[in-house]
Scaffold this motif. Sequence first.
Motif, short mmCIF file in Angstrom:
data_model
loop_
_atom_site.label_atom_id
_atom_site.label_comp_id
_atom_site.label_asym_id
_atom_site.label_seq_id
_atom_site.Cartn_x
_atom_site.Cartn_y
_atom_site.Cartn_z
N ARG A 138 59.62 79.98 -6.56
CA ARG A 138 60.19 81.31 -6.86
C ARG A 138 59.20 82.36 -6.34
N ILE A 139 59.50 82.91 -5.17
CA ILE A 139 58.55 83.83 -4.55
C ILE A 139 58.46 85.14 -5.32
N SER A 140 59.52 85.54 -6.01
CA SER A 140 59.46 86.78 -6.79
C SER A 140 58.52 86.64 -7.98
N ASP A 141 58.25 85.39 -8.39
CA ASP A 141 57.30 85.13 -9.48
C ASP A 141 55.90 84.84 -8.97
N GLY A 142 55.73 84.80 -7.64
CA GLY A 142 54.41 84.54 -7.08
C GLY A 142 54.01 83.09 -7.03
#
Length: 289
Positions: free
Chosen positions: A80-84
């Motif tokens: 999950r790239i939005s969560d890093g």
Amino acid sequence: MTDTYTPPAVWTWDKANGGQFANINRPIAGATHDKDLPVGQHPLQLYSLATPNGQKVTILLEELLAAGFSAAEYDAWLIRISDGDQFSSGFVAVNPNSKIPALMDHSVSPPQRVFESGAILLYLAEKFDAFLPTDPAKRTAALSWLFWQMGSAPLLGGGFGHFYAYAPEKYEYPINRYAMEVKRQLDVLDRHLADNDYMAGDEYSIADMAIWPWYGGVVLGRAYDAVEFLDAGSYTHVLRWARQIDARPAVARGRIVNKTSGPLNEQLHERHDAGDFATRTQDKVEGAA
């Protein structure tokens, strides 16, 4: 007319600037936190998200399995790239550039890491001797178009997509600049596909798998909600090609792996077995909760 911007002598990072993805964009590399990556039962371990770059690899893996290459079985873990997630120590060890997708091949010793979507496509095509033409001229064409995509798509995604769909404010100059370039790219593809079934002529290859999630996504109305703005339907040969690939069962499977948006039946957050497409899409998961 907007105010003229005068760049400072030395650029400094404004953490609040950057729109939708400001929380994950930064001017430095490296890990932000310690976390190991999971490892499943198959030799091929993919860490990804179903962006166009992520879809390239899962489409190839599903095509390999459909072609009978059982050794292409894989585990696909959601990043999950939005969560890093891409900044974990485990992910950075696989891809120091902190971008999806990233692949670990545990069938070799020591395990081989592969990052950059184009490199993963080429690695797998060569590993299984599939979806890369053996004829020298066709192989060269496929690789030329593969590298065309790698150089061109950032202008579509990071350029047009960002300023048209994601930037916190709309500005005429960058939208016009990148829209012009995307339309030029679509025209390049349209002229080529007027005389060719696929990117490498009459042979479906990794070049098609690289280009389709990006440019097929645009003309099929799956990217940036820009079909009308770009007059995407006017690129009739691209649209024919995009629909032809969209109809492939392996493509239908591959494009939903690690997907977290859209209809629930088109979201398979993790993939560990071929049966997951029937039992673990989000409509099934949430229906059973």
